[in-house]
Design a protein around this motif. Structure first.
Motif, short mmCIF file in Angstrom:
data_model
loop_
_atom_site.label_atom_id
_atom_site.label_comp_id
_atom_site.label_asym_id
_atom_site.label_seq_id
_atom_site.Cartn_x
_atom_site.Cartn_y
_atom_site.Cartn_z
N GLU A 1 -6.38 11.02 1.83
CA GLU A 1 -4.98 10.81 2.19
C GLU A 1 -4.77 9.45 2.82
O GLU A 1 -3.83 8.72 2.50
CB GLU A 1 -4.52 11.92 3.14
N ALA A 2 -5.68 9.07 3.75
CA ALA A 2 -5.54 7.78 4.43
C ALA A 2 -5.70 6.62 3.46
O ALA A 2 -4.95 5.64 3.50
CB ALA A 2 -6.56 7.68 5.57
N LEU A 3 -6.68 6.72 2.56
CA LEU A 3 -6.93 5.63 1.62
C LEU A 3 -5.78 5.50 0.61
O LEU A 3 -5.34 4.38 0.32
CB LEU A 3 -8.25 5.89 0.89
N ARG B 1 -2.73 6.40 1.01
CA ARG B 1 -1.55 5.91 1.71
C ARG B 1 -1.61 4.39 1.90
O ARG B 1 -0.58 3.72 1.96
CB ARG B 1 -1.43 6.62 3.06
N ALA B 2 -2.84 3.85 1.99
CA ALA B 2 -3.02 2.41 2.16
C ALA B 2 -3.08 1.66 0.84
O ALA B 2 -3.28 0.45 0.82
CB ALA B 2 -4.28 2.13 2.97
N GLY B 3 -2.92 2.37 -0.27
CA GLY B 3 -2.88 1.70 -1.56
C GLY B 3 -4.16 1.76 -2.36
O GLY B 3 -4.23 1.21 -3.46
N PHE B 4 -5.21 2.39 -1.85
CA PHE B 4 -6.43 2.56 -2.61
C PHE B 4 -6.25 3.74 -3.58
O PHE B 4 -5.54 4.69 -3.29
CB PHE B 4 -7.61 2.85 -1.68
N GLY B 5 -6.98 3.67 -4.68
CA GLY B 5 -6.94 4.84 -5.54
C GLY B 5 -7.16 4.49 -7.00
O GLY B 5 -7.12 3.32 -7.38
N PRO B 6 -7.40 5.54 -7.78
CA PRO B 6 -7.50 6.94 -7.33
C PRO B 6 -8.77 7.18 -6.51
O PRO B 6 -9.79 6.53 -6.75
CB PRO B 6 -7.52 7.74 -8.63
#
Length: 297
Positions: free
Chosen positions: A233-235, A237-242
């Motif tokens: 969730e934190a990552l 939310r910071a724009g990391f992904g998937p």
């Protein structure tokens, strides 16, 4: 110069005592607060009650049990820290703690706490050294040192050769207490630092892992965390992904015997388990991601 650590908890209860001693609820909730950052909550709250002898809920922990648990946990953590620093290989620890509350005393109080840890160690470990560490840990235990009631520690030390008993692959199993968090990182300076900063700001500790080469100029970060969903969730939310989260399989190789990694990987191969990722955590355990975790047991 005083060096102190501050701790804060918050307790909430609602109900009414208007109906007398038999009529009010003993159920309440306790949560730990982050001492240096205002009212933000920390670990999972505890739903507590009184001892059933005092009309409490037997399905909930009570303060008397928490007192025993605190003494037992503190002894464990103090002991493990000493064992790790002295390179004593402890592989298992179970403590059946007990205590007695004298409600007829004035004032009512515990008369004593007994800790009875069964400590499993690697073959060839000195029993006398382990018992000396137990005594040293007891002397340094913050909780025991803070209690008026005497705390007695009676330890049993047992050698356990887990590799010989079960074979190297049999000790592997998915561990639901841990999660591997993986995500592709952009190939630019500071990206790994940003990844770590996001998780640090969310209160998530990285317990092991690394960054591995990937395709198209991107690398893949794999790190071991206690709370995988919160990390994802934190990552994101910071724009990391998937962001991918899965429970790894964990084991500890016998470092004194050459060839144990070869034995383990060969055994997994014969059982059809394909190892996709491998790294070590800060506790010296081998962390594996396999395509069929159920076969790596």
């Amino acid at each position: 110069m005083t060096h102190a650590h501050a701790y804060r908890t918050r307790l909430d209860w609602t109900g009414t005592t208007g109906a007398g001693y038999r009529g009010y609820s003993r159920a309440h909730r306790v949560e730990a607060l982050v001492a240096d950052d205002g009212p933000r909550t920390g670990p999972q709250p505890l739903d507590l009650s009184a001892d059933p002898a005092f009309r409490g809920d037997p399905e909930r922990l009570n303060p008397e049990q928490l007192l025993l648990a605190a003494a037992s946990s503190c002894q464990l953590l103090s002991f493990l820290a000493l064992a790790a620093r002295r390179h004593v290989d402890v592989v298992g620890y179970r403590d059946d703690a007990s205590g007695e509350l004298d409600v007829s005393a004035q004032p009512p109080a515990f008369t004593g706490i007994r800790l009875a840890p069964r400590i499993e160690v690697a073959p060839g470990t000195s029993r006398e050294e382990v018992l000396a560490l137990v005594a040293e840990a007891h002397h340094g235990c913050y909780i025991a040192n803070s209690l008026a009631v005497p705390v007695q520690v009676e330890a049993d030390v047992v050698e356990v050769d887990r590799a010989a008993a079960s074979g190297p692959a049999d000790v592997l199993r998915p561990d639901p207490a841990w999660s591997d968090v993986s995500v592709e990182l952009d190939d630019r300076p500071g990206e790994l630092g940003r990844f770590a900063a996001v998780l640090g700001a969310a209160g998530i500790s990285l317990e092991g892992g690394g960054v591995f080469g990937g395709a198209a100029g991107r690398s893949v970060a794999h790190f071991l965390v206690a709370d995988g969903p919160a990390a994802r969730e934190a990552l994101e939310r910071a724009g990391f992904g998937p962001v991918s989260v899965e429970h790894p399989v964990l084991t500890r190789l016998d470092q004194s015997r050459p060839g144990t990694l070869a034995e383990l990987t060969a055994r997994l191969g014969t059982e059809g388990a394909n190892i996709r990722t491998q790294y070590s955590d800060h506790d010296g355990r081998l962390v594996l991601l396999v395509d069929r975790p159920d076969s790596a047991r």
